[in-house]
Design an enzyme around this catalytic site. Structure first.
Site, PDB file in Angstrom:
ATOM      1  N   SER A 113       5.105   1.027  -2.027  1.00  0.00           N
ATOM      2  CA  SER A 113       5.375   1.762  -3.260  1.00  0.00           C
ATOM      3  C   SER A 113       4.411   2.938  -3.441  1.00  0.00           C
ATOM      4  O   SER A 113       3.276   2.920  -2.953  1.00  0.00           O
ATOM      5  CB  SER A 113       5.242   0.818  -4.453  1.00  0.00           C
ATOM      6  OG  SER A 113       3.928   0.308  -4.500  1.00  0.00           O
ATOM      7  N   GLU A 136       3.997   6.212   3.697  1.00  0.00           N
ATOM      8  CA  GLU A 136       5.454   6.306   3.565  1.00  0.00           C
ATOM      9  C   GLU A 136       5.792   5.552   2.289  1.00  0.00           C
ATOM     10  O   GLU A 136       5.779   4.327   2.248  1.00  0.00           O
ATOM     11  CB  GLU A 136       6.112   5.697   4.799  1.00  0.00           C
ATOM     12  CG  GLU A 136       7.516   6.202   5.027  1.00  0.00           C
ATOM     13  CD  GLU A 136       8.545   5.337   4.355  1.00  0.00           C
ATOM     14  OE1 GLU A 136       8.867   5.634   3.179  1.00  0.00           O
ATOM     15  OE2 GLU A 136       9.010   4.384   4.973  1.00  0.00           O
ATOM     16  N   CYS A 170      13.924   2.356   1.096  1.00  0.00           N
ATOM     17  CA  CYS A 170      13.342   3.537   0.449  1.00  0.00           C
ATOM     18  C   CYS A 170      14.196   4.778   0.672  1.00  0.00           C
ATOM     19  O   CYS A 170      13.966   5.800   0.046  1.00  0.00           O
ATOM     20  CB  CYS A 170      11.920   3.754   0.936  1.00  0.00           C
ATOM     21  SG  CYS A 170      11.805   3.675   2.709  1.00  0.00           S
TER      22      CYS A 170
HETATM   23  P1  ADP Z   1       6.873  -3.169  -2.655  1.00  0.00           P
HETATM   24  O1  ADP Z   1       7.049  -2.500  -3.968  1.00  0.00           O
HETATM   25  O2  ADP Z   1       7.812  -2.738  -1.596  1.00  0.00           O
HETATM   26  O3  ADP Z   1       6.670  -4.659  -2.723  1.00  0.00           O
HETATM   27  P2  ADP Z   1       4.058  -2.729  -2.441  1.00  0.00           P
HETATM   28  O4  ADP Z   1       3.564  -1.338  -2.425  1.00  0.00           O
HETATM   29  O5  ADP Z   1       3.792  -3.570  -3.614  1.00  0.00           O
HETATM   30  O6  ADP Z   1       5.582  -2.590  -2.072  1.00  0.00           O
HETATM   31  O7  ADP Z   1       3.541  -3.523  -1.168  1.00  0.00           O
HETATM   32  C1  ADP Z   1       3.591  -3.020   0.138  1.00  0.00           C
HETATM   33  C2  ADP Z   1       2.454  -3.628   0.934  1.00  0.00           C
HETATM   34  O8  ADP Z   1       1.221  -3.250   0.334  1.00  0.00           O
HETATM   35  C3  ADP Z   1       2.449  -5.151   0.968  1.00  0.00           C
HETATM   36  O9  ADP Z   1       2.001  -5.573   2.243  1.00  0.00           O
HETATM   37  C4  ADP Z   1       1.435  -5.506  -0.098  1.00  0.00           C
HETATM   38  O10 ADP Z   1       0.829  -6.759   0.114  1.00  0.00           O
HETATM   39  C5  ADP Z   1       0.419  -4.400   0.106  1.00  0.00           C
HETATM   40  N1  ADP Z   1      -0.478  -4.153  -1.039  1.00  0.00           N
HETATM   41  C6  ADP Z   1      -0.183  -4.219  -2.349  1.00  0.00           C
HETATM   42  N2  ADP Z   1      -1.275  -3.931  -3.091  1.00  0.00           N
HETATM   43  C7  ADP Z   1      -2.282  -3.652  -2.224  1.00  0.00           C
HETATM   44  C8  ADP Z   1      -3.664  -3.274  -2.349  1.00  0.00           C
HETATM   45  N3  ADP Z   1      -4.238  -3.116  -3.547  1.00  0.00           N
HETATM   46  N4  ADP Z   1      -4.376  -3.082  -1.217  1.00  0.00           N
HETATM   47  C9  ADP Z   1      -3.814  -3.214  -0.006  1.00  0.00           C
HETATM   48  N5  ADP Z   1      -2.531  -3.574   0.181  1.00  0.00           N
HETATM   49  C10 ADP Z   1      -1.764  -3.788  -0.905  1.00  0.00           C
END
Ligand code: ADP
Length: 491
Positions: free
Chosen positions: A236, A257, A291
Site C-alpha cells: 500500500s 510499487e 494494484c
Molecule cells: P496490503 O494493503 O496489500 O495488505 P500492506 O502495505 O499493508 O499491503 O502490506 C504489504 C507488505 O508490507 C506486507 O508484507 C506487510 O506485512 C508489510 N508491512 C506492513 N507494515 C509494515 C511496516 N511498518 N514495516 C515493514 N513492512 C510492513
C-alpha cells in the site's frame, strides 16, 4: 465444501535462515487461515528483530561468494528454481488457493508467471554490461562497471503470493545480491515453499532467507541494519510512505510499487466486444484485488449503453465460490476488512446518487464458507465525490461514468494521486498515440486489459511509487554503477 489439508501438500512452515529451517527464538507462532472458510491451516513463526538480524547477517556472509560467481552460474540456479516451480506447479497452486483464496486456474497461472520472472532474470543477468567512455585526457581511460548492491530485502503483499517475490528475487539474485524475503502475514506459506524449492535447486545457504512475523519489528530491523543496502517493497501507498521515512536514516535504496487506481476509457470508436473482454480481465482477476485493477470506467456517451450492457452480460457468467472449484472465477476477498471496505465503497456510491445495475452485495457461498464472497458489481453514475473514485477498492466492483470528449476523458483519468496502470480502447491510431502519451501512468494498456509480463518494465509514477520490475530496466534497480577513472601515467 472443499477441504484441502496442508499435510497433503508437504509444505515447510518454518523460516529459512542461512540454509536452516528455524522457528522464532521464543517459539511463538501465528495462524494462517483459509480466507474462504476462516479455518486455520498452519502456524508459522512469529519472528521479530533478532531473527531478522540473523537472516541479514546470513545474507551478508553469503554475498562475497555469490557476487563473485559468473552470471551463467547464477543464471543456471535461477533457471533450476523456475524449472522446479513448474514441476511442482499443481502443489504450489493448491497451496496458493488455500492461503489466498484465488481460483485454482489463476493460481496455476500465477506459478507460471512467477517462474517466468526467474527465467527472464537468469538470461538478463548475462547482459549486465558496463561501458567505456572516451576520456577528456590522452592518458586516461574511463570504465563503467555495474556491480551488486549487497543484501536486498523484499517486502511483499498477499495478492500475488509467489509472483511478487520472484519478480524481486530473480533480478536481485541475477545481479549478485543476496536476499531476505518478508512475505505478507496472510500468505507466508507460498514464500516458504519457494524457499524450500530454492534449497532443492542448490542455492548456497544464506543467499535466500525467508522470515515471517511481526511486520513492524522486522521492518525496523531491516531499515536499522546497515548491511541492508536496498529494499524493494510492493504494497500500500500508506506503508510505502512509512518505509520511505525509515529508509532516510541510512539512505537505503528503495523500489516502491504502491497502490493504483486505474482508469479504463472506452472511446466511441472502440471495438466494444474487445473493450468488454479487456475490462473483464483487468477488473475481475484475483476478484478485483490487484494494484492494476480498473477502478474507474469512463465510457463515451454514445457507446455507454452498449458497453455497460455487454459488461453486465459478461459479468453474469462469472461464478462466485470456493477457489478449488474449477468452474469458479471469483473467489473470496482476503479478509473481513477487505469485505468492509468494498461494502462501504458501494454504499457510499449509492448514497451519492449511483445506481447498481448488477450485484451490489455479498454473494451466498453455501454452508461452511465465510462471508467473504462479494458479487461482481456494476455501478452506473460514478462521480468525483464518491470514495470509489478516490480510493483503491480492491474488490469486484466496476463503477461507470459517461464522458463526451477526448480531453475530458484524459482529464478524468489523470485526476488521481496514483499513476500505476491505465487502460483505453480505440481503433483510431492517432488517438491511440495521443492518449497513450497524455496518460500520467507508468503502464498503459492500449486495447489491452492484461499488460503485465516479465519482459516489460512494470511500475508507477506519482504516489504509485518508483522503480521498475521486469524488462531490462529492473537490472538497474538491483545494481550500482561505479566508474573507474584509469590514469595510464605520463603527461
Ligand atoms: P496490503 O494493503 O496489500 O495488505 P500492506 O502495505 O499493508 O499491503 O502490506 C504489504 C507488505 O508490507 C506486507 O508484507 C506487510 O506485512 C508489510 N508491512 C506492513 N507494515 C509494515 C511496516 N511498518 N514495516 C515493514 N513492512 C510492513
Amino acid at each position: 465444501m472443499m477441504n484441502i489439508d496442508l499435510s497433503e501438500l508437504d509444505i515447510e512452515s518454518r523460516n529459512l535462515v542461512a540454509g536452516q529451517w528455524i522457528g522464532a527464538a521464543d517459539g511463538r507462532t501465528f495462524a494462517v487461515a483459509d480466507p474462504a472458510t476462516d479455518r486455520e491451516i498452519a502456524q508459522v513463526p512469529l519472528c521479530g528483530a533478532a531473527e531478522t538480524r540473523q537472516a541479514v547477517e546470513a545474507a551478508a556472509r553469503a554475498w562475497p561468494d555469490w557476487r563473485s560467481r559468473t552470471a551463467a552460474e547464477r543464471g543456471s540456479l535461477l533457471a533450476a528454481l523456475a524449472d522446479l516451480m513448474m514441476r511442482h506447479r499443481e502443489r504450489l497452486a493448491r497451496l496458493m488457493t488455500l492461503e489466498q483464496g484465488k481460483p485454482i486456474t489463476e493460481s496455476r497461472g500465477e506459478i507460471a508467471y512467477a517462474a517466468s520472472f526467474l527465467d527472464w532474470a537468469a538470461e538478463e543477468g548475462r547482459r549486465l554490461y558496463g561501458e567505456t567512455i572516451p576520456a577528456s585526457h590522452r592518458q586516461k581511460r574511463i570504465l563503467v562497471l555495474r556491480q551488486s548492491i549487497g543484501v536486498v530485502a523484499a517486502i511483499t503483499p498477499w495478492n500475488f503470493p509467489s509472483a511478487m517475490i520472484t519478480r524481486k528475487l530473480g533480478p536481485a539474485l541475477a545481479c549478485g545480491n543476496t536476499c531476505v524475503v518478508k512475505p505478507a502475514e496472510q500468505t507466508p506459506l507460498s514464500a516458504l515453499a519457494l524457499g524450500d524449492l530454492a534449497m532443492q535447486a542448490g542455492f548456497p545457504p544464506g543467499v535466500i532467507n525467508v522470515i515471517t512475523g511481526d511486520p513492524h519489528a522486522i521492518g525496523r530491523e531491516i531499515f536499522g541494519n546497515t548491511a541492508v543496502r536496498k529494499v524493494s517493497f510492493t504494497g500500500s501507498t500508506e506503508v510505502g510512505r512509512i518505509l520511505m521515512r525509515q529508509a532516510a536514516d541510512h539512505v537505503v535504496r528503495l523500489s516502491l510499487e504502491l497502490g493504483g487506481h486505474a482508469p479504463f476509457i472506452v472511446f466511441e470508436d472502440a471495438d466494444i466486444d474487445a473493450a468488454v473482454a479487456g475490462a473483464m480481465a483487468s477488473k475481475f482477476r484475483n476478484s478485483g484485488q490487484t494494484c492494476v485493477c480498473a477502478n474507474r470506467f469512463f465510457v463515451h456517451e454514445s457507446a455507454y449503453e452498449k458497453f455497460a450492457a455487454g459488461l453486465a452480460r459478461a459479468m453474469a457468467s462469472l461464478r462466485v465460490g470456493c477457489g478449488f472449484d474449477e468452474n469458479v472465477q471469483i473467489g473470496p476477498l482476503i479478509d473481513d476488512d477487505a469485505v468492509a471496505k468494498v461494502t462501504s465503497h458501494v454504499s457510499d456510491a449509492l448514497a451519492h446518487g449511483a445506481t447498481v445495475r448488477t450485484g451490489g452485495d455479498l454473494a451466498a457461498a453455501g454452508p461452511g464458507y465465510a462471508k467473504r464472497f462479494f458479487a461482481p458489481t456494476l455501478i452506473d453514475g460514478l462521480t468525483a465525490d464518491m470514495r470509489i473514485c478516490r480510493e483503491e477498492t480492491f474488490g469486484p466492483v466496476a463503477p461507470l461514468r459517461a464522458f463526451t470528449g477526448e480531453e475530458e476523458a484524459i482529464a478524468l483519468a489523470n485526476d488521481s494521486p496514483y499513476g500505476l496502470a491505465a487502460y483505453f480502447y480505440t481503433r483510431d491510431a492517432s488517438r491511440l498515440m495521443r492518449v497513450a502519451e497524455a496518460l500520467e501512468y507508468g503502464i498503459v494498456g492500449a486495447n489491452d486489459g492484461m499488460p503485465s509480463t516479465a519482459q516489460a518494465p512494470f511500475g508507477g509514477v506519482k504516489q504509485s511509487g518508483f522503480g521498475r520490475e521486469g524488462g531490462r530496466h529492473v537490472m538497474h534497480e538491483y545494481s550500482n554503477v561505479k566508474y573507474v577513472s584509469w590514469g595510464l601515467g605520463g603527461a
